[in-house]
Structures are given as C-alpha cells and as structure tokens.
Design a protein around this motif. Structure first.
Motif: not given
Length: 461
Positions: A289-313
C-alpha cells in the motif's frame, strides 16, 4: 513488584547448552555482541540491527545491576515493555542474542510476579509474552528442561492493554524527515487519495479561488438587487432559472469475475497471539500500500506501510510459521473489528473441503518466495478488469466466488468456475467472447504459481 536478578552465569549456561556450535563450553567470557550471526546464521543482520543488539545488551546489563542492588527498576521495565508492545522480538521479528539475554535476566523476575503484575492494569503484558515466546519458540530452540520453564497462562489476561502510541519525540522526528524530503507540504501531513482539514479551514489550494468567486458573485448579486430596487427595475429582482442538468448515464456494471477480489502478495513482518481471543493471531503485514492509504499504518520497526490483520489460525498454524513469510492476502474486504482490534485484510489458507468444524489441518497459501509485497495475484483466464476498492457486503462478491477457490492434484491453488452457478448463467446469456477456462491457476503478475504444502482438492478461504 517482586524482582530478582539472573546471574550472568545463567545466561552463559543457557548459551552453552543451546548453541554449542557458537559458544563452546570452554569459553569463559564470550563476546556477546558478535554472537547473533553465529547463533542464527539463517538470518542477515544490518549494521543498524547489530548496533541495536549492542544497545540492548548494555540495557540488560544496567538493569541487572539495578535489580541486584534492590533499586526501583520500574522505569526500565516499563521501557522494555513499551518497546516489545509492537514487536515479536527485540529487533522486531528476527531473533538475536539480546532476546536471550533479556529472557535470562527477566524470566526469574516474571516467575515471581502475580497474575495482576503480569497482565493487570499496570502489568507488564509484553514482557510476560516475550518470556513465554523465547522459552518455547522453535525460532530460538533454547534447551530448557520443562521443569525450568516459566509457567505463563496466555489466556489469563486481567486487563487488555491499550495500543501504545509512538513517543512524541519520534513523531516529531518523522515530521522533520517529511519536511526534509519535501513530503507532507511542510507542516501539513498529506495523505494519498484523501483531503485533510487544516484547523477547520480549507487548505490553501485551488479551492480558495472558487471560494473568492462565490463571495464575489454574492456581492455582485446583492448590488444588483439594491440597484434594481432604486430604479424600479423589477426584472433585476427575478431569479434566473438555472438550466436543468442532464443526468449522467450510469457507469456500466463490471462483469462477474473473481478479478473483482483484490488478491495480493503479502509479507508478514510479525505475528502475535491476540490479547483477547485465544483462537486469533494478530499479524502485521506489508501489502504494497502507498503511505497514507486508508486502514494502514506505518510500521515503527521497518518504516513500511502495513495492515493489521486478525486471522483465526491460532491452534491450526504454529505461530513460528507466521513470522517473516510471504502469503496471499485479500485486501478489499470491508475491515472488521475482532475482539477490539480492527482487521484490514484476510490471509488465504487451505483446509479439507469437508472440514465444517474447522478442526484442521490448515495450510497457508504460498506465493513465490521472491514475489514482492503488493504484487497483484489473479486466476489465469480471469485477469481482465480491476478489483473493486472495497467489496460491498450486500453484493456478496466474496461469498459468490469463494466456493470455486480450490487446490489441484499438483498442489496449486486454482479457481473452478463450475462451482459458481452465477457464472454459468452469465455465460449462457452472452456469446460475445470465448469463455475463460473451467479451472484457472492462481498466479502472480510476474507469472509465479501460488501453492500449498500437501492438501489436494481442498477449499481455500
């Protein structure tokens, strides 16, 4: 809180037992700062990461002295807990000798804590979780007898910790970085694809001109009305009728196709147990995702734009298999909040077709290892058209096509169009183009196949 310092000898003993190839028993004073690459040769470490390991070794040494002398170490413990709040390991996802040193020092401390001290309102949740992870994860492979492991009940959470925001000085640092690179328009933090209010005022852009024009029109209209009243010109008072705007033709409806689903290569940076649901993992995933995309955040450790995902695994896929790996993510499902944490994507996995009880086995769908995060993934024969931005739950696009997601005898993920009745009806109604293949394999844009380990004829969801 109860405190106790682990002697340096316990760390050396742990290293001797667990990594004899890197720390021979006759070594009396190994150089800890150089051990990480020797203990974990499968991982590559940057100079910045090596420096961070050295810093944390110094931190544990300082904390050890404070604990030995009986000093109040609450501030140091709080700092470690805050650091681990957004990380699986000290470095983020990679193992290091700093994790082992932290474990050797804090395991006996955590052992003496009450449940309230571990996971209460003011408890050190993330330190307790880190201790449990390091002593049990195959990633570290520590040789610790069962009777010496610290007993930690992951389900015994007294108070779910609130998300920890980045420190203020770090936010200021990021703002300065944006200024220096010309991003963000000075003090304004621009977001790709979104407007942003500026203290309740419209931003200084082309809209300013339109506002001035509107004010000018109103002033001119008022002047004309006054002039008309003075001269008896009734016609000037009449409002001019605006011409009726013609309705724009509705955009054509996109044809039914699994390409409406936004499938991409995702890179799981790290995954942890959900703090309030024993069946869920919470993963931090880069999806291109591009920086600032809705429902994303910037990962503090890597600086990458990331999504938080919950999975029933949880309980179906080992947590260590969720670390630092490539997966296929569904990126345009409507985000949902799962036990207090918003999930902005879904991880594709295969399971036996008759497994209605979701008892397993479950295998993650794997794209090619060299596929970059964010690369488009689609089914052969169904690449035409663009994915919708967000799937409308009322249209049930996902529910329509998912029954056709399957695995082949050669362990490739594929789409079987015969399992989707709606496609059969649409094919009967139109003869304009040749029909796509009955079974199309799941491939990346660069042509790589997406596969599973062993499940044939499975359902994929």
């Amino acid at each position: 809180m109860a405190t106790a310092a682990a002697p340096a000898s316990s760390l050396l003993s742990l290293l001797y037992r667990s990594y004899p190839h890197a720390v021979p028993p006759n070594s009396t004073d190994p150089e800890l700062t150089s051990l990480t690459p020797k203990i974990f040769p499968a991982h590559a470490y940057t100079d910045a990461e090596k420096t961070e390991v050295q810093t944390w070794l110094a931190t544990t040494s300082s904390l050890s002295e404070a604990l030995k002398e009986g000093k109040d170490a609450s501030e140091q413990l709080a700092a470690i807990n805050t650091h681990l709040a957004t990380r699986t390991t000290i470095l983020g996802a990679k193992p290091s000798v700093a994790d082992i040193a932290t474990y050797a020092l804090l395991a006996p401390v955590v052992e003496k804590w009450t449940p309230e001290e571990r996971t209460g309102e003011k408890g050190y949740h993330h330190i307790a979780r880190h201790v449990d992870f390091v002593q049990n994860a195959p990633l570290f492979a520590l040789q610790i007898p069962a009777e010496e492991r610290i007993s930690i009940d992951a389900d015994d959470v007294k108070v779910v910790p609130k998300p920890i925001a980045p420190p203020k000085d770090e936010k200021e640092k990021k703002k300065k970085e944006k200024k220096s690179t010309g991003q963000g328009g000075g003090d304004r933090n621009l977001v790709v694809g979104q407007g942003k209010k500026n203290n309740g005022k419209a931003p200084a852009n082309n809209n300013d001109a339109s506002i001035v024009d509107k004010v000018k029109d109103k002033v001119e209209g008022a002047t004309a009305a006054v002039t008309g009243a003075l001269t008896g010109d009734k016609a000037s008072k009449k409002k001019e009728k605006k011409p009726k705007q013609q309705k724009q033709p509705a955009a054509p409806t996109a044809p039914l196709s699994p390409s409406l689903i936004d499938l991409r290569v995702g890179h799981i940076l790290r995954a942890i147990n959900h703090p309030n649901a024993d069946s869920l993992y919470v993963s931090t995933i880069a999806c291109g995702d591009a920086p600032g995309t809705e429902h994303t955040s910037q990962d503090e450790a890597t600086g990458l734009t990331v999504r938080t995902v919950c999975s029933g695994l949880n309980g179906l896929v080992p947590l260590e298999e969720m670390q630092g790996r490539k997966i296929v993510a569904v990126c345009n499902l409507k985000p949902v909040t799962m036990r207090g944490i918003k999930s902005a994507a879904m991880v594709l996995a295969a399971s036996p077709r008759d497994d209605d009880s979701h008892a397993g086995p479950v295998e993650l769908v794997s794209p090619p290892a060299d596929a970059p995060a964010g690369e488009r993934v689609f089914f052969e024969g169904w690449s035409e058209g663009n994915p919708e931005k967000v799937l409308n739950p009322k249209k049930k696009i996902w529910e329509t096509f998912q029954p056709g997601f399957t695995t082949t005898e050669t362990l490739e993920v594929a789409f079987d169009s015969s399992a989707v009745p709606q496609l059969q009806k649409e094919g009967e109604a139109s003869d304009a183009a040749p029909p796509p293949p009955k079974v199309g394999k799941l491939v990346t844009l660069s042509g790589g196949l997406c596969t599973v380990k062993s499940l044939k004829g499975a359902t994929v969801r």
